[in-house]
Design a protein around this motif. Sequence first.
Motif, PDB file in Angstrom:
ATOM      1  N   UNK A  25      -7.923   6.893  -4.884  1.00 20.52           N
ATOM      2  CA  UNK A  25      -7.885   7.200  -6.313  1.00 20.52           C
ATOM      3  C   UNK A  25      -7.914   8.699  -6.560  1.00 20.52           C
ATOM      4  N   UNK A  26      -8.697   9.417  -5.764  1.00 19.44           N
ATOM      5  CA  UNK A  26      -8.770  10.861  -5.933  1.00 19.44           C
ATOM      6  C   UNK A  26      -7.401  11.492  -5.748  1.00 19.44           C
ATOM      7  N   UNK A  38      -5.755  -1.878  -9.601  1.00 17.62           N
ATOM      8  CA  UNK A  38      -5.446  -2.561  -8.340  1.00 17.62           C
ATOM      9  C   UNK A  38      -6.422  -2.146  -7.241  1.00 17.62           C
ATOM     10  N   UNK A  39      -6.672  -0.845  -7.145  1.00 17.14           N
ATOM     11  CA  UNK A  39      -7.564  -0.345  -6.093  1.00 17.14           C
ATOM     12  C   UNK A  39      -8.979  -0.903  -6.269  1.00 17.14           C
ATOM     13  N   UNK A  40      -9.456  -0.929  -7.500  1.00 16.84           N
ATOM     14  CA  UNK A  40     -10.802  -1.466  -7.757  1.00 16.84           C
ATOM     15  C   UNK A  40     -10.849  -2.976  -7.540  1.00 16.84           C
ATOM     16  N   UNK A  50      -1.173   5.517 -13.385  1.00 18.51           N
ATOM     17  CA  UNK A  50      -2.478   5.758 -12.771  1.00 18.51           C
ATOM     18  C   UNK A  50      -3.480   4.671 -13.169  1.00 18.51           C
ATOM     19  N   UNK A  51      -3.442   4.244 -14.412  1.00 18.30           N
ATOM     20  CA  UNK A  51      -4.371   3.207 -14.848  1.00 18.30           C
ATOM     21  C   UNK A  51      -4.142   1.905 -14.093  1.00 18.30           C
ATOM     22  N   UNK A  99       0.812  -1.212   0.000  1.00 20.09           N
ATOM     23  CA  UNK A  99       0.000   0.000   0.000  1.00 20.09           C
ATOM     24  C   UNK A  99       0.850   1.268   0.000  1.00 20.09           C
ATOM     25  N   UNK A 100       2.007   1.234   0.625  1.00 24.35           N
ATOM     26  CA  UNK A 100       2.899   2.392   0.556  1.00 24.35           C
ATOM     27  C   UNK A 100       3.357   2.637  -0.870  1.00 24.35           C
TER      28      UNK A 100
END
Length: 409
Positions: A226-227, A215-217, A209-210, A199-200
Amino acid sequence: MNIIDEAYRQSIDVVKRCMHGIGAKASALSEGYNQVYARDSIITFLGASLVENDEIKASFRITLDTLSTYQSKLGMIPLFVDVENPRIEANQGAVDSNPWYVIGHGVYYKRYKDIEFLKSSLESIKQAMLWLEYQDSNNCGLLEVQEAADWGDLYANRGNILYDNVLYYKALLEYSALLELCGENGEDSLARAEDVKTKLNLLLWLGDVEEKTRIINEKGYSQEWLRVIRMSSELYWFGKFYMPYVAFRDFGYHCDALGNSLAILFGIADDAQAGKIIDHFTQTGMNKPYPIMANYPPILPGDKDWREYYRNGHLNLQYQYHNGGIWPFIGGFYVAALKKAGREAFALEELENLAKANRTGKRFEWEFNEWLNGRSGMPSGMAYQAWSAGMYIYAYRSVMDDAAESDFL
């Protein structure tokens, strides 16, 4: 005797002068820092415990005992314990006390193999780790830290702070190993450490970014991340160093030398990242006139991270204190990071520059001052600082010992 070796000898002398009946004081002087600070003392012993000396060994153990004695009922390790009036008190700026305490126990065992002391301390270590877990206020897996609540006690880092979470990662690794040594299962702590590392690198290192969005989704991480990732990437399209913090729809843009150096030493940064961080340190001149500025560039009035309390006592103006001041104890981590990153020749050069910083004094040579002005190099703060001396020892041994013996953490 050359300056590198003379600085090593002087460092050992300063560390010994900081020894007290309840542990290692932050300074050998009685005024100003007549306390056993959790972070200062453990950082001091990272290097000092590499010296074969019974007095240092005993002081290390006494320091850990003192910190556990004044641990709060909820598990918080105190910012400091005053040698004249030892007691539990309200502490601002103590979030990093707990991970350093756990790391300190790990280092103490590695140096001295005292399993009985470890077992007797295990309950306190467990409470310290539980307190840290409670600092994850939104269940994201990282610590959330309020402003000016760690070693940067006059600095506006906040939220998911690099420095504190890098320490949390290392504390989780040490905790896993300590549990196993005591016959308990450390797998959960090890898995949580890897989660913090992931996560770091996802949140605080700028990249694709894509890919980060995917990964986040996929993992179900916070959409608020994401923001911030998209906001920061609009300004900085590639990573040169770990951002100092991410907060609610906000992020820091300055380079934190301590957090980034520790990320290299603890293996959070891979080889490519380590190279970029070190190049940024040197290309911006953060290592000049001595290693190394705590944060760069300095925060100026009008910047979003400027606080009026920076003016208190004219302490935190540009190129002073946390705001671009040079801290020799951070210089020790930086030099060790150079060695770990394979920059051996440069590490030796910077070790000599660190020796010069510690030799510079307001009144005398070899004052091992707290910090120096980031432009003039003039020493400031309290002299005969334990962690300035202890981290010179650490840097010296990292550079001068064989590579196989240099991973002291």
